[in-house]
Design a protein around this motif. Structure first.
Motif, short mmCIF file in Angstrom:
data_model
loop_
_atom_site.label_atom_id
_atom_site.label_comp_id
_atom_site.label_asym_id
_atom_site.label_seq_id
_atom_site.Cartn_x
_atom_site.Cartn_y
_atom_site.Cartn_z
N PHE A 188 0.82 -1.20 0.00
CA PHE A 188 0.00 0.00 0.00
C PHE A 188 0.86 1.26 0.00
O PHE A 188 0.45 2.31 -0.50
CB PHE A 188 -0.93 0.02 1.22
CG PHE A 188 -2.07 -0.98 1.14
CD1 PHE A 188 -2.17 -1.88 0.10
CD2 PHE A 188 -3.05 -0.99 2.12
CE1 PHE A 188 -3.21 -2.79 0.03
CE2 PHE A 188 -4.10 -1.90 2.07
CZ PHE A 188 -4.19 -2.81 1.03
N ALA A 219 -13.86 -5.83 -2.24
CA ALA A 219 -13.18 -5.36 -3.45
C ALA A 219 -13.89 -5.87 -4.70
O ALA A 219 -14.06 -5.13 -5.69
CB ALA A 219 -11.72 -5.79 -3.45
N LEU A 255 -7.19 1.72 -4.58
CA LEU A 255 -7.56 0.72 -3.58
C LEU A 255 -9.03 0.86 -3.19
O LEU A 255 -9.68 -0.12 -2.81
CB LEU A 255 -6.68 0.84 -2.33
CG LEU A 255 -5.16 0.78 -2.54
CD1 LEU A 255 -4.45 0.83 -1.19
CD2 LEU A 255 -4.77 -0.49 -3.28
N PRO A 267 -11.18 -0.08 -7.34
CA PRO A 267 -10.45 -0.76 -8.42
C PRO A 267 -11.35 -1.00 -9.62
O PRO A 267 -12.56 -1.14 -9.51
CB PRO A 267 -10.02 -2.08 -7.77
CG PRO A 267 -10.97 -2.30 -6.65
CD PRO A 267 -11.34 -0.93 -6.15
N GLN A 273 -1.82 -7.83 2.23
CA GLN A 273 -1.72 -6.70 1.30
C GLN A 273 -1.33 -7.15 -0.10
O GLN A 273 -1.88 -6.68 -1.09
CB GLN A 273 -0.70 -5.68 1.82
CG GLN A 273 -1.23 -4.74 2.87
CD GLN A 273 -0.32 -3.54 3.09
OE1 GLN A 273 0.52 -3.22 2.25
NE2 GLN A 273 -0.49 -2.88 4.22
N LEU A 329 -3.50 -6.56 -3.50
CA LEU A 329 -2.98 -5.84 -4.65
C LEU A 329 -2.94 -6.71 -5.90
O LEU A 329 -3.14 -6.22 -7.01
CB LEU A 329 -1.60 -5.28 -4.34
CG LEU A 329 -1.58 -4.14 -3.30
CD1 LEU A 329 -0.17 -3.84 -2.86
CD2 LEU A 329 -2.24 -2.89 -3.87
N THR A 386 -3.64 1.18 -13.59
CA THR A 386 -4.00 2.20 -12.61
C THR A 386 -3.60 3.58 -13.09
O THR A 386 -4.37 4.54 -13.00
CB THR A 386 -3.31 1.91 -11.26
OG1 THR A 386 -3.87 0.73 -10.69
CG2 THR A 386 -3.50 3.06 -10.28
#
Length: 862
Positions: free
Chosen positions: A321, A509, A729, A732, A755, A759, A768
């Motif tokens: 992150f 997510a 984050l 997404p 994490q 990701l 991104t």
């Protein structure tokens, strides 16, 4: 002063124009906009005062008894460049002009011709005539003009705002009308009727030929300009528009067609510049800002990273992150070897609003739920009904036993409240993406990096007015051997410790990936950009600039056709940005077509939408006649104030012109306009769903809905893109892994490094950067934006009564701004700011330029 003075009576005027000093082309190779521009300086081939002529046209006196068209005066030319006016639109120049015009013989001017002999085009802003009326004029008006509106009889204003090319580009002379509104037929002076009809004919064109850059023709076509790829299968990238893939229509360009041998479709051949009618191009200022921002962000962010990935100097996975956070705090240094000037490039974005107060509040369950009613896509959540708890039934093979949502699972987190009790009290809600995604998941999950579910999220309304997620249902097609049989289903419950909490975060997510993609493809693109374009086309084709409804609606189509053309060129085209960075990839636009099948115009009215979703019920004792299922529902509360002010303005404006019971049905232009909207612009939908356009009430509701979609609805789903989604984050755009199963290496990795698993599940680094770059551009207001309650000219109509009503509307919007600010400062309304301490301001009508998370432009302009 010109020698014309000695020849007879003279009418003096002021002409405001802008000579050509404009970005001529916005091209795009791979990004939203390209880097190539061509500036044409202010030099002209000829002296403008000798090369541009104007001829007045009478609105009261006809040429002959057999020819009702108004008398046409002699050519007059510009004189005395009296001033240079600096404005947001560019460098405006003001000229004097003197017309030889005997009012006793010629009557009162109501239009004019303009002829441009120069090779260069110019932008005609306005013409104003000093014309003090005499008693003879008043009698002439009374005899020839049935219009009863109150307007200034001593000055005649022409609001032009149009590019004028060399006269050889046009089949007929360019004509402009004074800003006095007239309904068609007998309400229009006889002397103007022929000119009115001829101008509409010019704007409609004949439906043939390739459109040129100077054309002003509005016609319909299907979405056959998105292209296709050599790797396509037989059903990939179909032409959108028609029975199989219904879609709204867009502006026809007339480019040559290419036959696709695989699916038999006919596709427009690519072109560097998409045609839009000349006056639909961005203003000089907006084009310049758009270009500067686009080239800056694309050159400084996308290209260096693209090269770094190609050279394998930068991995495409975020290393924790912290690396994501560094994109906003100091930036991430890129290798020297990929920069043009030998110094390191820095990858840096402005901090999104959602993490400005807290870096981790976005992870909370309360914020996850709050953004369903106060985020960038607050228009999908709906009230849960008892029959909605059961999972959609599909036959299954015997090798898997699906999970399912039960009352017992929901009640674990309902603070002692039973499901039946909560249903009766209207305290259960659902965010449901099953029907939208499930038909496409088999194809999506066969893409190289996509691993997705169709999600259903169940929520409970707590006593403090906030929403609490109870369970997430994750559905995907189950593959048994080489066949798909039924549905594989996982139900995940909230958890805050251990591996279960990681699974819960991953489940959230996946929900947000569904929501983000639905938002961009449906809530944003389809439900605002795409559906509005047919209304804009039909309005220009069928409603004269003299028509009061044209004057009402026209500001709400500003820049829409142009921004849509740019989107079709780079964002939603085959292989474009959306396909490259969003979950459905090559099936993105086809998915939006499937949803459009069930689009209903009347449901887009905010009250109807809320009622249909169970988020409100009619209640004459409640504010705005609706009682909300969630009292602290920021989008609905603010939106209803905007909606009701807007509807009151439209109702009172319409009443100025449609006082008789059958006036709407007798309006030939209006009826043709509506017929084209229904049968051509949105011709793939069932005709019975549309209003019949027989009464003024239907006209009011229709116009209010059109303006709502183009202004407030678009603002609500557009200008929060970067403030919420700029932190990848939090929102997404892709999911690349399913929830790991026990006993697999992925499960062990998830246990040891949550994490890294998170990701590797969501959007990777390169995608991104592209997403954030585009979102930053789309979340900004141009410096020349025109907002709800504003007009780009004080003389938009000559009707003083209409101006007075509009002033009241503007004042009402200022009052609404105060109300919204007060609500945001009320700490008891927890959904207004939430754990991220980010107040809901996106429906504040006014704004400064830039990325402000507020401001309602009149139109879908970005």
């Amino acid at each position: 002063m010109s020698s014309i003075v000695v020849k007879g009576k003279v009418v003096k005027g002021k002409v405001v124009l802008i000579r050509k000093s404009v970005i001529e082309n916005l091209t795009n190779a791979k990004g939203l906009i390209g880097t190539g521009i061509k500036l044409i300086n202010s030099s002209v081939e000829y002296d403008i005062t000798k090369s541009v002529s104007f001829k007045l046209i009478s609105r009261t006196n006809s040429q002959t008894p057999n020819n009702g068209a108004g008398k046409v005066g002699k050519d007059s030319y510009l004189e005395n460049n009296v001033s240079v006016l600096r404005s947001l639109g560019g460098t405006e120049e003001e000229f004097d002009i003197y017309f030889e015009w005997d009012g006793n013989d010629m009557g009162i001017p109501g239009a004019f011709y303009v002829t441009n002999l120069m090779n260069d085009e110019f932008f005609l802003v306005s013409v104003t005539l000093e014309y003090p009326t005499t008693e003879h004029d008043q009698n002439n008006i009374h005899h020839h003009d049935q219009n009863k509106i109150h307007h200034d009889h001593n000055n005649i204003h022409f609001v032009c705002n149009s590019w004028v090319h060399n006269h050889k580009c046009y089949k007929t002379d360019r004509i402009f009308f004074a800003n006095i509104p007239y309904l068609p037929g007998k309400a229009t002076p006889v002397a103007l009727q022929t000119y009115r009809e001829e101008e509409l004919k010019n704007l409609r064109g004949d439906g043939t030929g390739k459109r040129e850059k100077w054309d002003r023709i509005y016609d319909y076509d299907v979405y056959n300009d998105l292209g296709f790829l050599p790797s396509d299968g037989q059903e990939d990238h179909p032409v959108l528009g028609g029975l199989k893939y219904p879609y709204p229509r867009r502006v026809r360009t007339g480019r040559k067609l290419i036959h696709n041998n695989k699916n038999g479709g006919e596709y427009e051949e690519p072109d560097e510049v998409h045609y839009v009618p000349r006056d639909e191009n961005f203003s000089n200022v907006k084009a310049k800002e758009f270009l500067e921002l686009g080239t800056k962000t694309l050159a400084e962010r996308v290209e260096p990273l693209l090269l770094s990935l190609h050279l394998k100097t930068t991995p495409n996975e975020f290393n924790g992150f912290e690396e994501v956070q560094r994109m906003y705090e100091g930036g991430v240094n890129l290798p020297i070897s990929i920069t043009a000037n030998g110094t390191p490039s820095v990858l840096k974005f402005p901090p999104p609003h959602v993490i400005q107060e807290s870096k981790f509040a976005w992870m909370t369950d309360e914020e996850f739920a709050r953004e369903m009613i106060a985020g960038v896509n607050p228009i999908v959540i709906r009230l849960l009904k008892k029959e909605g708890i059961a999972s959609p039934c599909k036959p299954l093979c015997n090798c898997i036993q699906p999970g399912r949502v039960t009352n017992e699972k929901l009640e674990i987190n309902m603070n002692g409240v039973k499901v039946d009790e909560a249903l009766a009290d209207g305290r259960l809600f659902i965010l449901d993406y099953y029907d939208s995604f499930m038909p496409y998941l088999t194809k999506i999950n066969e893409l190289p990096s996509a691993k997705a579910y169709a999600t259903r999220t169940f929520l409970f309304l707590k006593d403090d007015g906030t929403l609490k997620p109870l369970a997430i249902e994750l559905n995907k097609p189950h593959k048994c051997g080489d066949r798909y049989l039924g549905i594989e289903r996982i139900v995940v419950l909230p958890a805050d410790k251990g591996v279960e909490s990681t699974i819960w975060q991953l489940a959230k997510a996946h929900v947000i990936v569904n929501d983000t993609n639905y938002h961009q493809l449906i809530s944003h693109w389809l439900n605002t950009h795409a559906v509005i374009e047919p209304f804009a086309i039909a309005t220009h084709r069928n409603l004269s600039v003299l028509h009061p409804i044209y004057k009402l609606l026209h500001p709400h189509f500003r820049d829409t056709i142009n921004i849509n053309a740019l989107a079709r060129k780079s964002l939603i085209t085959a292989g474009g940005i959306i396909e490259e960075t969003f979950l459905p990839g090559p099936y993105s636009m086809e998915m939006s077509s499937a949803v459009y099948k069930n689009w209903v115009f009347t449901d887009q009215a905010l009250p109807n939408d809320l009622i249909k979703r169970g988020m409100a019920v009619k209640d004459i004792s409640a504010p705005h006649g609706l009682s909300l299922a969630i009292e602290d529902y920021p989008y609905a509360v603010d939106g209803l104030e905007i909606w009701n002010a807007l509807k009151m303005w439209v109702r009172e404006y319409v009443s100025l012109y449609y006082s008789e019971g059958d006036a709407v049905q007798q309006d030939t232009e209006l009826q043709t306009w509506w017929k084209e909207v229904v049968e051509k612009g949105h011709g793939d939908l069932k005709a019975e769903q549309w209003p019949k356009m027989k009464t003024s009430q239907e006209l009011v509701e229709t116009c209010t809905t059109i303006i709502w979609i183009a202004s407030a609805l678009h603002a609500a789903v557009n200008f929060g893109q970067y403030p919420y989604g700029g932190y990848i984050l939090n929102r997404p755009t892709q999911s690349r892994r399913w929830i790991p199963k026990q006993g697999t290496p992925e499960y062990i990795e998830m246990t040891n490094n949550p994490q890294e698993t998170f990701l590797k599940t969501i959007t990777p680094k390169y995608q991104t950067v592209i997403d954030l770059t585009v979102m930053e551009i789309l979340s900004r207001h141009a410096s020349d934006e025109v907002y709800l309650g504003q007009r780009d000219s004080l003389d938009w109509t000559a009707d003083q009564n209409a101006k007075d009503l509009f002033k009241t509307f503007t004042e009402q919007l200022k009052h609404i701004e105060s109300n919204i600010s007060e609500r945001n400062n009320n700490k008891e309304l927890r959904n207004r700011t939430g754990p991220v301490k980010f107040p809901y301001t996106v429906l504040l009508p006014s704004s400064e330029p830039g990325m402000t998370f507020r401001g309602i432009p009149n139109s879908v302009s970005i």
